[in-house]
Enzyme design. Structure first.
Site, short mmCIF file in Angstrom:
data_model
loop_
_atom_site.label_atom_id
_atom_site.label_comp_id
_atom_site.label_asym_id
_atom_site.label_seq_id
_atom_site.Cartn_x
_atom_site.Cartn_y
_atom_site.Cartn_z
N CYS A 27 0.83 -1.22 0.00
CA CYS A 27 0.00 0.00 0.00
C CYS A 27 0.86 1.26 0.00
CB CYS A 27 -0.94 0.01 1.20
SG CYS A 27 -0.09 0.08 2.78
N CYS A 96 -2.75 -2.71 8.69
CA CYS A 96 -2.44 -1.38 9.20
C CYS A 96 -2.05 -1.46 10.68
CB CYS A 96 -3.64 -0.45 9.03
SG CYS A 96 -4.40 -0.55 7.39
FE1 FES Z 1 -1.73 0.10 4.24
FE2 FES Z 1 -3.50 1.06 5.87
S1 FES Z 1 -3.77 0.59 3.77
S2 FES Z 1 -1.40 0.75 6.27
#
Ligand code: FES
Length: 119
Positions: A27, A96
């Site tokens: 991400c 996360c």
């Molecule tokens: Fe990767 Fe939240 S989407 S840390």
């Protein structure tokens, strides 16, 4: 949502005793946690997060959970514990909370390493 909209302990500790940075290559989110240690306890803790709402909320929550704890207690704060404390996270957002726990543990390891080097 409260921890996302009003995150606690945001910022940097310029003379931190330990710093932990982690990132998720998928991400692209990044998180850094700074700690000050006094008599084996986390006396102060701050974070800087470049990431999604859940990453900010978990960073904020973990700083609240870790403040005042001994290093051993803080090392035992798990990825799941952070998510639980927030009232749960959707499965797609669990990574996360991994970032927050990993950054905290890395900051403690950095402190221990620096201390070892000073001896
Ligand atoms: Fe990767 Fe939240 S989407 S840390």
């Amino acid at each position: 949502m409260d921890h996302f909209l009003h995150p606690r302990n945001v910022g940097e500790i310029p003379d931190a005793d330990g710093v932990g940075t982690v990132g998720n290559p998928i991400c692209g989110d990044m998180m850094t946690i700074y700690i000050k240690v006094r008599e084996g306890r986390i006396a102060d803790i701050k974070f800087k997060t470049f990431g999604c709402g859940a990453a900010i909320a978990t960073s904020s929550m973990i700083t609240e959970m870790a403040k005042g704890k001994t290093l051993e207690e803080a090392m035992k704060i798990t990825r799941d514990a952070v998510a639980e404390e927030l009232g749960g996270l959707p499965p797609i957002k669990m990574h996360c909370s991994n970032l927050a726990a990993d950054a905290l543990h890395r900051a403690i390891e950095d402190y221990l390493k620096r201390k070892g080097e000073k001896k």
